[in-house]
Scaffold this motif. Structure first.
Motif, PDB file in Angstrom:
ATOM      1  N   TYR A  15     127.327  47.859  16.262  1.00  0.00           N
ATOM      2  CA  TYR A  15     128.403  47.851  15.267  1.00  0.00           C
ATOM      3  C   TYR A  15     128.044  48.579  13.978  1.00  0.00           C
ATOM      4  O   TYR A  15     128.939  48.997  13.246  1.00  0.00           O
ATOM      5  CB  TYR A  15     128.791  46.411  14.916  1.00  0.00           C
ATOM      6  N   HIS A  21     133.277  39.644  20.504  1.00  0.00           N
ATOM      7  CA  HIS A  21     133.786  41.013  20.458  1.00  0.00           C
ATOM      8  C   HIS A  21     135.306  40.958  20.388  1.00  0.00           C
ATOM      9  O   HIS A  21     135.955  40.246  21.164  1.00  0.00           O
ATOM     10  CB  HIS A  21     133.369  41.793  21.704  1.00  0.00           C
ATOM     11  N   ASP A  73     135.424  43.709  11.310  1.00  0.00           N
ATOM     12  CA  ASP A  73     133.964  43.720  11.453  1.00  0.00           C
ATOM     13  C   ASP A  73     133.316  42.811  10.417  1.00  0.00           C
ATOM     14  O   ASP A  73     132.312  42.145  10.702  1.00  0.00           O
ATOM     15  CB  ASP A  73     133.425  45.138  11.288  1.00  0.00           C
ATOM     16  N   ASP A 132     130.443  53.951  19.901  1.00  0.00           N
ATOM     17  CA  ASP A 132     131.204  54.485  21.037  1.00  0.00           C
ATOM     18  C   ASP A 132     130.831  53.843  22.361  1.00  0.00           C
ATOM     19  O   ASP A 132     131.140  54.381  23.424  1.00  0.00           O
ATOM     20  CB  ASP A 132     131.036  56.014  21.137  1.00  0.00           C
ATOM     21  N   LYS A 158     135.555  42.605  25.549  1.00  0.00           N
ATOM     22  CA  LYS A 158     136.398  41.958  24.541  1.00  0.00           C
ATOM     23  C   LYS A 158     136.489  40.457  24.814  1.00  0.00           C
ATOM     24  O   LYS A 158     136.754  40.031  25.932  1.00  0.00           O
ATOM     25  CB  LYS A 158     137.792  42.592  24.565  1.00  0.00           C
ATOM     26  N   MET A 189     137.324  43.902  20.129  1.00  0.00           N
ATOM     27  CA  MET A 189     137.917  45.094  20.743  1.00  0.00           C
ATOM     28  C   MET A 189     137.059  45.469  21.949  1.00  0.00           C
ATOM     29  O   MET A 189     136.087  44.783  22.277  1.00  0.00           O
ATOM     30  CB  MET A 189     137.991  46.250  19.740  1.00  0.00           C
ATOM     31  N   SER A 190     137.416  46.549  22.609  1.00  0.00           N
ATOM     32  CA  SER A 190     136.710  46.942  23.840  1.00  0.00           C
ATOM     33  C   SER A 190     135.703  48.063  23.632  1.00  0.00           C
ATOM     34  O   SER A 190     135.026  48.470  24.570  1.00  0.00           O
ATOM     35  CB  SER A 190     137.734  47.367  24.902  1.00  0.00           C
ATOM     36  N   ARG A 191     135.637  48.563  22.387  1.00  0.00           N
ATOM     37  CA  ARG A 191     134.664  49.602  22.070  1.00  0.00           C
ATOM     38  C   ARG A 191     134.183  49.384  20.653  1.00  0.00           C
ATOM     39  O   ARG A 191     134.925  48.841  19.825  1.00  0.00           O
ATOM     40  CB  ARG A 191     135.301  50.995  22.200  1.00  0.00           C
ATOM     41  N   VAL A 192     132.957  49.796  20.371  1.00  0.00           N
ATOM     42  CA  VAL A 192     132.388  49.573  19.044  1.00  0.00           C
ATOM     43  C   VAL A 192     132.035  50.912  18.404  1.00  0.00           C
ATOM     44  O   VAL A 192     132.225  51.975  18.990  1.00  0.00           O
ATOM     45  CB  VAL A 192     131.151  48.653  19.121  1.00  0.00           C
ATOM     46  N   SER A 193     131.502  50.860  17.174  1.00  0.00           N
ATOM     47  CA  SER A 193     131.371  52.079  16.369  1.00  0.00           C
ATOM     48  C   SER A 193     130.400  53.099  16.928  1.00  0.00           C
ATOM     49  O   SER A 193     130.489  54.284  16.612  1.00  0.00           O
ATOM     50  CB  SER A 193     130.967  51.716  14.938  1.00  0.00           C
ATOM     51  N   ASP A 206     136.443  51.640  16.458  1.00  0.00           N
ATOM     52  CA  ASP A 206     136.844  51.209  17.792  1.00  0.00           C
ATOM     53  C   ASP A 206     138.126  51.913  18.206  1.00  0.00           C
ATOM     54  O   ASP A 206     138.558  52.882  17.558  1.00  0.00           O
ATOM     55  CB  ASP A 206     136.967  49.687  17.861  1.00  0.00           C
ATOM     56  N   GLU A 207     138.768  51.419  19.257  1.00  0.00           N
ATOM     57  CA  GLU A 207     139.908  52.133  19.825  1.00  0.00           C
ATOM     58  C   GLU A 207     141.125  52.179  18.918  1.00  0.00           C
ATOM     59  O   GLU A 207     142.058  52.963  19.148  1.00  0.00           O
ATOM     60  CB  GLU A 207     140.295  51.565  21.195  1.00  0.00           C
TER      61      GLU A 207
END
Length: 541
Positions: free
Chosen positions: A340, A183, A144, A191, A196, A185-189, A45-46
């Motif tokens: 994820y 969630h 995670d 991309d 969030k 974070m605002s991005r996951v693996s 994530d970010e």
């Protein structure tokens, strides 16, 4: 010619590139090295993102080795070592060559399975427990893992799950959200952006509550007080028809095993099957024997390779005993977890594989390779030497923190795992602390530094100044409020690579102690040189 997806999977995409940094021992083409660097920060994530100007992420670390740094901050993160970087670079080059003729997802599936096997082998779990296999679910981060555990246990027997965790200042900022099935974070693996704080399974949210182990002034609450609160929370959950997952942190950011194991075993005996236990050992400051003991009690165990092992950030695994595997492997997963993780991240025979994509996450693979490089080196060191290094370091650093007016040690307690060992008094390296937490003081001005001032010292030390190399300490942890003054503790830590190197010779060991004293000298100097105005609320010693 490699396919576009394959290029991206191995870190050759133009997004999230890092600026090169000097000092790497690996001789390879600029293009190949850049691909390696970008692969090492992919598939997360970010928090993995690096600033183009510095090549560093939000923790102040990047994917390149920095061998000159005084690296004592492994409770937060670490920079990959030069030897691990060389080994991973060669492995990455082999993957690139194979990608010319084979599918990225197929290669990844084979290699992450080998990595899982290697992890279990190094932990003495390759033969399982009682001849039955131990399973390892691979994950991009410790946070995670909390999300995965909540997803696996949610809605079992149509009961809502309630997770009980320590406060985030002792674990991680996203743990509470992840433990509630949201969630974090605002991005996951893969991309993709996510919302969030939003539930992964709308309408089936896991409840979450937290327990503080410190009072407002930073002192530790008693075991009896914490146990009483936990018992009350779980009793309320049982009365409401809920299941519970209690997360035990071994060890926390400030070197706590909390709640205490005597409390944990009493709670388990009292509440039985409605209470599951997960050991958050994401610092990985636990021995293979300790992990095996936890699994014998059917506790889930979460580990990561990016703290004590000093691999690059973002490599995790959830270890499951044979009985827990049999219970959980047929559990369905929320569809959102497909963003994820990949099919191959989960062991054979788990229902989760049926709903997950057949894709590659080479960033996760390379980060685990780096961590296992360090773990293998560490487990080769004789335990008596490891104990000697840890003991001498703890004595030297503990004495310095206690006697130097620039520091005030944070309240702590010994690491006690006796309930795991049936009264055995054998010496174990993981019962010796490797994280030492302390407030900063300015003796010229009087009193402790504020949280903001401590953060300023931390950031200043991490920057190179002329001939002074960067000092890497554990990030400040908000531990107390004195009147209206927030206070944070810094941490000086040992990592597996530092210990393994110190075990090699008397000169190496003496060098480790000397470096630690230099780190504390420079930290004290930085605190004394602050130009902040005195605070009317400053705490006195």
């Amino acid at each position: 010619m490699l396919k576009t997806f394959d290029d991206r999977a191995l870190g050759s995409s133009s997004s999230n590139k890092v600026a090169p940094s000097a000092g790497t021992p690996l001789e390879q083409s600029s293009k190949g090295r850049d691909a390696l660097l970008n692969c090492l920060i992919s598939g997360g994530d970010e928090r993995l993102e690096c600033e183009p100007a510095t090549g560093l992420n939000m923790y102040g670390y990047g994917p390149s080795p920095r061998p000159l740094d005084l690296a004592f901050g492994s409770s937060t993160a670490s920079t990959i070592s030069a030897p691990a970087f060389a080994a991973v670079g060669a492995y990455h080059a082999d993957l690139l060559r194979e990608m010319e003729t084979h599918s990225a997802a197929d290669i990844y599936a084979r290699e992450i399975a080998r990595t899982r096997t290697e992890l279990l082998l190094l932990l003495g779990l390759d033969q399982g427990l009682g001849s039955l296999p131990v399973d390892a679910i691979m994950a991009t981060s410790g946070t995670d893992i909390h999300l995965f555990a909540a997803a696996l246990l949610a809605r079992q027997d149509d009961q809502t799950l309630m997770t009980v965790t320590l406060m985030g200042n002792e674990t991680g900022s996203g743990v509470m959200a992840a433990a509630s099935g949201r969630h974090f974070m605002s991005r996951v693996s893969n991309d993709c952006p996510v919302a969030k704080g939003e539930e992964l399974s709308p309408g089936h949210a896991t409840r979450n509550t937290t327990v503080a182990v410190r009072s407002a002034d930073g002192t530790l609450r008693s075991d009896e007080e914490v146990e009483f609160e936990l018992r009350g929370l779980i009793e309320l959950a049982r009365a409401a028809g809920l299941r519970c997952l209690l997360v035990v942190t071994d060890v926390s950011k400030t070197s706590l095993l909390a709640p205490g194991l005597e409390t944990v075993f009493r709670l388990k005996a009292r509440f039985g099957s409605m209470l599951d236990i997960m050991i958050d050992a994401c610092q990985f400051r636990v021995s293979a024997a300790t992990i095996r003991a936890y699994l014998t009690h059917d506790f889930l165990v979460a580990v990561t390779g990016s703290k004590f092992l000093a691999g690059p950030i973002f490599s995790g695994a959830l270890l499951c005993s044979p009985r827990m595997s049999e219970r959980l492997k047929q559990r369905p997963l929320p569809a959102a977890l497909a963003d994820y993780c990949a099919k191959a991240d989960w062991p054979e025979g788990w229902m989760a594989r049926d709903v997950l994509p057949h894709r590659a996450n080479f960033g996760l693979l390379l980060r685990w390779k780096a961590a296992l490089f360090e773990l293998e080196r560490f487990v080769r060191a004789p335990e008596e030497k490891v104990i000697a290094v840890l003991s001498a370091f703890a004595e030297a650093v503990g004495e310095r923190l206690a006697q130097d007016s620039a520091f005030k040690p944070l309240d702590g307690r010994p690491i006690d795992r006796k309930p795991l060992w049936d009264g055995s008094e054998a010496a174990r390296w993981d019962e010796i602390p490797s994280i030492f937490s302390f407030y900063l003081c300015n003796p010229h001005r009087g009193g402790m530094l504020t949280a903001a001032e401590t953060a300023a010292v931390y950031k200043n030390l991490a920057v190179e100044h002329g001939d002074l190399v960067p000092v890497r300490l554990g990030q400040p942890v908000r531990c107390a409020d004195f009147s209206d003054m927030p206070a944070s503790a810094l941490r000086i830590c040992l990592s597996a690579p530092l210990i393994a190197q110190a075990c090699e010779s008397a000169d190496a060991f003496n060098g480790l102690i000397s470096q630690a004293m230099t780190v504390l000298d420079r930290t004290a100097d930085a605190a004394a040189q602050l130009t902040f105005e005195p605070s009317s609320a400053r705490a006195s010693l």
